[in-house]
Design an enzyme around this catalytic site. Structure first.
Site, PDB file in Angstrom:
ATOM      1  N   LYS A  33       0.839  -1.205   0.000  1.00 35.04           N
ATOM      2  CA  LYS A  33       0.000   0.000   0.000  1.00 35.04           C
ATOM      3  C   LYS A  33       0.875   1.257   0.000  1.00 35.04           C
ATOM      4  O   LYS A  33       2.073   1.178   0.285  1.00 35.04           O
ATOM      5  CB  LYS A  33      -0.910  -0.015   1.232  1.00 35.04           C
ATOM      6  CG  LYS A  33      -0.162   0.067   2.552  1.00 35.04           C
ATOM      7  CD  LYS A  33      -1.097  -0.143   3.740  1.00 35.04           C
ATOM      8  CE  LYS A  33      -0.320  -0.058   5.045  1.00 35.04           C
ATOM      9  NZ  LYS A  33      -1.115  -0.514   6.194  1.00 35.04           N
ATOM     10  N   TYR A 251      18.310  29.368   4.202  1.00 35.24           N
ATOM     11  CA  TYR A 251      17.282  30.122   4.935  1.00 35.24           C
ATOM     12  C   TYR A 251      17.687  30.341   6.390  1.00 35.24           C
ATOM     13  O   TYR A 251      18.117  29.411   7.063  1.00 35.24           O
ATOM     14  CB  TYR A 251      15.950  29.375   4.893  1.00 35.24           C
ATOM     15  CG  TYR A 251      15.249  29.488   3.560  1.00 35.24           C
ATOM     16  CD1 TYR A 251      14.750  30.710   3.118  1.00 35.24           C
ATOM     17  CD2 TYR A 251      15.085  28.369   2.751  1.00 35.24           C
ATOM     18  CE1 TYR A 251      14.100  30.812   1.896  1.00 35.24           C
ATOM     19  CE2 TYR A 251      14.437  28.456   1.532  1.00 35.24           C
ATOM     20  CZ  TYR A 251      13.946  29.683   1.107  1.00 35.24           C
ATOM     21  OH  TYR A 251      13.317  29.775  -0.095  1.00 35.24           O
TER      22      TYR A 251
HETATM   23  C1  LIG Z   1      -0.472  -1.574   6.869  1.00 32.67           C
HETATM   24  C2  LIG Z   1      -1.147  -2.767   7.359  1.00 32.67           C
HETATM   25  C3  LIG Z   1      -0.419  -3.959   7.549  1.00 32.67           C
HETATM   26  C4  LIG Z   1       1.076  -4.044   7.433  1.00 32.67           C
HETATM   27  O1  LIG Z   1       1.670  -3.633   8.637  1.00 32.67           O
HETATM   28  P1  LIG Z   1       3.265  -3.692   8.833  1.00 32.67           P
HETATM   29  O2  LIG Z   1       3.442  -3.282  10.240  1.00 32.67           O
HETATM   30  O3  LIG Z   1       3.852  -2.715   7.883  1.00 32.67           O
HETATM   31  O4  LIG Z   1       3.681  -5.083   8.552  1.00 32.67           O
HETATM   32  C5  LIG Z   1      -1.126  -5.096   7.882  1.00 32.67           C
HETATM   33  N1  LIG Z   1      -2.470  -5.066   8.041  1.00 32.67           N
HETATM   34  C6  LIG Z   1      -3.189  -3.923   7.910  1.00 32.67           C
HETATM   35  C7  LIG Z   1      -4.670  -3.964   8.114  1.00 32.67           C
HETATM   36  C8  LIG Z   1      -2.556  -2.743   7.580  1.00 32.67           C
HETATM   37  O5  LIG Z   1      -3.265  -1.620   7.453  1.00 32.67           O
END
Ligand SMILES: *Cc1c(COP(=O)(O)O)cnc(C)c1O
Length: 342
Positions: A33, A251
């Site tokens: 994701k 800056y």
């Molecule tokens: C993002 C997510 C994961 C992955 O989590 P990690 O800690 O990066 O392994 C797993 N399950 C859900 C529902 C998530 O939103």
């Protein structure tokens, strides 16, 4: 141009370690994701598939459509109910009963059960009504899952929630049998919960993101793990000048030259998603050199005149410096930075 280099051997090393922990490549869902935690969605999908991973999780339908060709199952974790049906290998996570009622008939869904995180998911008390609704509305229940809130922490919270999950699974199976519904996939572990597991997992698969990219925030009192950071960020020189003793750069003129030195600007800044360092501390880049003065929107300054510099090959020190987590440092890197595999 700044570029992100993805080390394939490190990604495969992490996938190997995690799939062995889970009990096989088919027991690992690669979480890609948010542009694969900034690593590049399609590129990481391709690599995961090449390694032999057949399941992936993404954030949105748009992400799913980009990578569905690589996987047997693509789970959308955080998008809204669609208005039409998509291919058989695309499923949606369902986070509440209210949300469920918006899905068209025959949609592929994974039902989220709230086992203690209280962020998303249906409650145990509504489970039966929810499953009846799924059956009556001909929704295709492909999975039932939960998410753990404290898998990194050095306390017993994970075990408490895992007990709740066990009960939820048991109860789901009883209701499913009563309703003559098929057994779906069950899944719960994220990276940390999988890493902390011993001797395989009881679920059908684990959903791993951060550890596949080489990081964990599991309390070091619990254990440490042989993970390899996958991403490096290289930046290229824009301009070079001599900063004379007593002159200040950038800056606010935060960096004052104690003696004459050659300095160069490089092509990354907070507009590209690199954290805005204020120039006041002692933040080091990969080779130990310091960033001079404040980070600008599109550039930052380093002593010397080398054409290309590795800004980082591990973001643990950046996340510690900015008092955040590696996830945030990685996901902020903008999609327009070129990604290459090495
Ligand atoms: C993002 C997510 C994961 C992955 O989590 P990690 O800690 O990066 O392994 C797993 N399950 C859900 C529902 C998530 O939103």
């Amino acid at each position: 141009m700044a570029r992100i280099v993805i080390k394939k051997s490190s990604y495969f090393h992490n996938l190997d370690l995690l799939s062995k922990k889970a009990g096989g490549k088919d027991k690992l869902m690669a979480v890609i994701k948010d542009n694969a935690y900034g690593h590049g969605l399609e590129l990481m999908a391709q690599l995961a598939s090449e390694f032999g991973i057949s399941k992936a999780a993404v954030k949105t339908l748009e992400e799913a459509l980009h990578v569905e060709q690589f996987f047997k199952e693509v789970l959308i974790l955080a998008d809204h109910p669609p208005t039409e049906l998509y291919s058989q290998n695309i499923s949606f996570a369902v986070h509440s009963f209210e949300f469920l009622k918006k899905f068209p008939k025959k949609s592929n869904i994974h039902l989220n059960i709230d086992t203690g995180m209280h962020r998303n998911g249906v409650g145990m008390s509504e489970l039966k009504d929810v499953l009846i609704y799924i059956k009556e509305n001909a929704l295709n229940l492909k999975g039932i899952f939960t998410h753990f809130r404290s898998a990194d922490d050095f306390n017993s919270e994970l075990f408490w929630q895992q007990e709740n999950w066990k009960k939820a699974k048991k109860e789901s199976l009883v209701i499913l049998k009563e309703l003559e519904m098929k057994r779906p996939f069950f899944h719960s572990c994220n990276s940390s919960a999988l890493l902390r597991s011993k001797g395989g997992i009881e679920d059908d698969f684990a959903r791993c993101g951060i550890a596949t990219y080489g990081y964990t925030h599991i309390d070091k009192n619990i254990a440490t793990f042989d993970l390899q950071p996958v991403m490096s960020l290289y930046v290229n020189r824009l301009s070079t000048r001599v900063l004379k003793k007593g002159q200040k750069v950038g800056y606010g003129g935060v960096h004052l030259a104690q003696n004459d030195k050659i300095i160069s600007t490089y092509d990354i800044g907070y507009g590209d998603g690199f954290f805005r360092y204020d120039g006041l501390g002692d933040l080091a880049i990969a080779n130990g050199q310091k960033i001079l003065g404040r980070v600008s929107m599109d550039s930052l300054c380093i002593e010397g005149d080398r054409d290309e510099i590795c800004l980082f090959n591990d973001v643990n020190n950046l996340s510690a410096y900015f008092n955040t987590i590696t996830y945030e440092i990685l996901t902020k890197l903008m999609p327009w930075i070129k990604r290459e595999v090495e």
